[in-house]
Write a protein that holds these residues in place. Structure first.
Motif, PDB file in Angstrom:
ATOM      1  N   THR A  11       0.845  -1.182   0.000  1.00 39.57           N
ATOM      2  CA  THR A  11       0.000   0.000   0.000  1.00 39.57           C
ATOM      3  C   THR A  11       0.881   1.233   0.000  1.00 39.57           C
ATOM      4  O   THR A  11       2.045   1.186   0.364  1.00 39.57           O
ATOM      5  N   GLU A  12       0.308   2.349  -0.401  1.00 41.55           N
ATOM      6  CA  GLU A  12       1.067   3.592  -0.459  1.00 41.55           C
ATOM      7  C   GLU A  12       1.590   3.982   0.911  1.00 41.55           C
ATOM      8  O   GLU A  12       2.697   4.475   1.036  1.00 41.55           O
ATOM      9  N   SER A  13       0.806   3.758   1.965  1.00 44.25           N
ATOM     10  CA  SER A  13       1.220   4.155   3.295  1.00 44.25           C
ATOM     11  C   SER A  13       2.456   3.396   3.766  1.00 44.25           C
ATOM     12  O   SER A  13       3.172   3.847   4.629  1.00 44.25           O
ATOM     13  N   ALA A  14       2.726   2.223   3.177  1.00 43.51           N
ATOM     14  CA  ALA A  14       3.897   1.451   3.549  1.00 43.51           C
ATOM     15  C   ALA A  14       5.162   1.984   2.881  1.00 43.51           C
ATOM     16  O   ALA A  14       6.261   1.663   3.308  1.00 43.51           O
ATOM     17  N   THR A  15       5.025   2.796   1.845  1.00 38.34           N
ATOM     18  CA  THR A  15       6.183   3.250   1.099  1.00 38.34           C
ATOM     19  C   THR A  15       6.445   4.743   1.218  1.00 38.34           C
ATOM     20  O   THR A  15       7.499   5.195   0.819  1.00 38.34           O
ATOM     21  N   THR A  16       5.521   5.496   1.749  1.00 39.36           N
ATOM     22  CA  THR A  16       5.701   6.936   1.824  1.00 39.36           C
ATOM     23  C   THR A  16       5.015   7.487   3.065  1.00 39.36           C
ATOM     24  O   THR A  16       4.258   6.797   3.731  1.00 39.36           O
ATOM     25  N   ARG A  17       5.295   8.745   3.333  1.00 38.78           N
ATOM     26  CA  ARG A  17       4.672   9.419   4.468  1.00 38.78           C
ATOM     27  C   ARG A  17       3.899  10.615   3.927  1.00 38.78           C
ATOM     28  O   ARG A  17       4.397  11.361   3.094  1.00 38.78           O
ATOM     29  N   LEU A  18       2.662  10.769   4.380  1.00 35.16           N
ATOM     30  CA  LEU A  18       1.833  11.909   3.987  1.00 35.16           C
ATOM     31  C   LEU A  18       1.889  12.929   5.112  1.00 35.16           C
ATOM     32  O   LEU A  18       1.537  12.620   6.251  1.00 35.16           O
ATOM     33  N   ILE A  19       2.326  14.138   4.781  1.00 35.04           N
ATOM     34  CA  ILE A  19       2.522  15.186   5.779  1.00 35.04           C
ATOM     35  C   ILE A  19       1.573  16.338   5.489  1.00 35.04           C
ATOM     36  O   ILE A  19       1.567  16.867   4.371  1.00 35.04           O
TER      37      ILE A  19
ATOM     38  N   GLY B 276     -10.730  15.176   2.143  1.00 36.35           N
ATOM     39  CA  GLY B 276     -11.656  16.219   2.560  1.00 36.35           C
ATOM     40  C   GLY B 276     -11.036  17.579   2.262  1.00 36.35           C
ATOM     41  O   GLY B 276     -10.581  17.827   1.160  1.00 36.35           O
ATOM     42  N   ARG B 277     -10.976  18.424   3.280  1.00 36.28           N
ATOM     43  CA  ARG B 277     -10.367  19.755   3.111  1.00 36.28           C
ATOM     44  C   ARG B 277      -8.876  19.752   3.428  1.00 36.28           C
ATOM     45  O   ARG B 277      -8.196  20.742   3.209  1.00 36.28           O
ATOM     46  N   ARG B 278      -8.400  18.651   3.951  1.00 39.43           N
ATOM     47  CA  ARG B 278      -6.998  18.560   4.355  1.00 39.43           C
ATOM     48  C   ARG B 278      -6.111  18.307   3.140  1.00 39.43           C
ATOM     49  O   ARG B 278      -6.408  17.459   2.304  1.00 39.43           O
ATOM     50  N   VAL B 279      -5.016  19.057   3.049  1.00 38.39           N
ATOM     51  CA  VAL B 279      -4.060  18.897   1.957  1.00 38.39           C
ATOM     52  C   VAL B 279      -2.801  18.279   2.535  1.00 38.39           C
ATOM     53  O   VAL B 279      -2.205  18.805   3.473  1.00 38.39           O
ATOM     54  N   LEU B 280      -2.411  17.135   1.966  1.00 42.14           N
ATOM     55  CA  LEU B 280      -1.247  16.393   2.436  1.00 42.14           C
ATOM     56  C   LEU B 280      -0.197  16.344   1.331  1.00 42.14           C
ATOM     57  O   LEU B 280      -0.530  16.316   0.146  1.00 42.14           O
ATOM     58  N   ILE B 281       1.064  16.310   1.735  1.00 39.22           N
ATOM     59  CA  ILE B 281       2.160  16.202   0.783  1.00 39.22           C
ATOM     60  C   ILE B 281       2.751  14.804   0.895  1.00 39.22           C
ATOM     61  O   ILE B 281       3.122  14.360   1.978  1.00 39.22           O
ATOM     62  N   ASP B 282       2.837  14.121  -0.220  1.00 39.36           N
ATOM     63  CA  ASP B 282       3.477  12.813  -0.294  1.00 39.36           C
ATOM     64  C   ASP B 282       4.985  13.073  -0.279  1.00 39.36           C
ATOM     65  O   ASP B 282       5.546  13.604  -1.232  1.00 39.36           O
ATOM     66  N   GLU B 283       5.623  12.716   0.824  1.00 44.50           N
ATOM     67  CA  GLU B 283       7.030  13.061   1.030  1.00 44.50           C
ATOM     68  C   GLU B 283       7.943  12.467  -0.051  1.00 44.50           C
ATOM     69  O   GLU B 283       8.790  13.168  -0.600  1.00 44.50           O
ATOM     70  N   MET B 284       7.771  11.197  -0.366  1.00 45.50           N
ATOM     71  CA  MET B 284       8.622  10.571  -1.367  1.00 45.50           C
ATOM     72  C   MET B 284       8.387  11.184  -2.749  1.00 45.50           C
ATOM     73  O   MET B 284       9.339  11.441  -3.487  1.00 45.50           O
ATOM     74  N   ALA B 285       7.130  11.451  -3.090  1.00 42.41           N
ATOM     75  CA  ALA B 285       6.818  12.070  -4.380  1.00 42.41           C
ATOM     76  C   ALA B 285       7.404  13.483  -4.451  1.00 42.41           C
ATOM     77  O   ALA B 285       7.850  13.914  -5.516  1.00 42.41           O
ATOM     78  N   PHE B 286       7.423  14.198  -3.306  1.00 38.11           N
ATOM     79  CA  PHE B 286       8.001  15.545  -3.287  1.00 38.11           C
ATOM     80  C   PHE B 286       9.472  15.506  -3.676  1.00 38.11           C
ATOM     81  O   PHE B 286       9.919  16.266  -4.535  1.00 38.11           O
ATOM     82  N   PHE B 287      10.250  14.608  -3.063  1.00 37.83           N
ATOM     83  CA  PHE B 287      11.682  14.559  -3.361  1.00 37.83           C
ATOM     84  C   PHE B 287      11.949  14.048  -4.770  1.00 37.83           C
ATOM     85  O   PHE B 287      12.912  14.465  -5.403  1.00 37.83           O
ATOM     86  N   GLN B 288      11.086  13.195  -5.273  1.00 34.13           N
ATOM     87  CA  GLN B 288      11.200  12.765  -6.664  1.00 34.13           C
ATOM     88  C   GLN B 288      10.919  13.957  -7.586  1.00 34.13           C
ATOM     89  O   GLN B 288      11.606  14.159  -8.580  1.00 34.13           O
ATOM     90  N   TRP B 289       9.904  14.763  -7.247  1.00 35.76           N
ATOM     91  CA  TRP B 289       9.569  15.945  -8.041  1.00 35.76           C
ATOM     92  C   TRP B 289      10.743  16.927  -8.052  1.00 35.76           C
ATOM     93  O   TRP B 289      11.083  17.482  -9.094  1.00 35.76           O
ATOM     94  N   VAL B 290      11.377  17.129  -6.889  1.00 32.46           N
ATOM     95  CA  VAL B 290      12.554  18.026  -6.813  1.00 32.46           C
ATOM     96  C   VAL B 290      13.641  17.545  -7.745  1.00 32.46           C
ATOM     97  O   VAL B 290      14.234  18.327  -8.492  1.00 32.46           O
ATOM     98  N   THR B 291      13.895  16.236  -7.735  1.00 31.90           N
ATOM     99  CA  THR B 291      14.925  15.664  -8.609  1.00 31.90           C
ATOM    100  C   THR B 291      14.571  15.883 -10.078  1.00 31.90           C
ATOM    101  O   THR B 291      15.434  16.250 -10.874  1.00 31.90           O
ATOM    102  N   GLU B 292      13.307  15.703 -10.436  1.00 32.69           N
ATOM    103  CA  GLU B 292      12.870  15.920 -11.815  1.00 32.69           C
ATOM    104  C   GLU B 292      13.031  17.370 -12.238  1.00 32.69           C
ATOM    105  O   GLU B 292      13.208  17.651 -13.427  1.00 32.69           O
TER     106      GLU B 292
END
Length: 70
Positions: free
Chosen positions: A3-11, A48-64
């Protein structure tokens, strides 16, 4: 199957700077506001109204973007 929660952290945006110095909350909100123009939509998860950042996807995006995710 993993599952996604096993591979990344949502902040939550409001707690991002508790874990990371960059970007500041205002910069993060700017990236979210323009997420479909800059590709940042890959990093954003909404519950819902909460906005979360996928930590692993963020660092991948920075690299891209040409940055160095250390």
């Amino acid at each position: 199957m993993q599952t996604e929660s096993a591979t990344t952290r949502l902040i939550p945006v409001t707690r991002w700077n508790d874990s990371h110095d960059w970007p500041p909350q205002g910069g993060l909100r700017h990236l979210i506001f323009h997420e479909h123009e800059n590709g940042f939509h890959k990093c954003v998860r909404r519950v819902g109204r909460r906005v979360l950042i996928d930590e692993m996807a963020f660092f991948q995006w920075v690299t891209e973007q040409g940055g160095d995710a250390k």
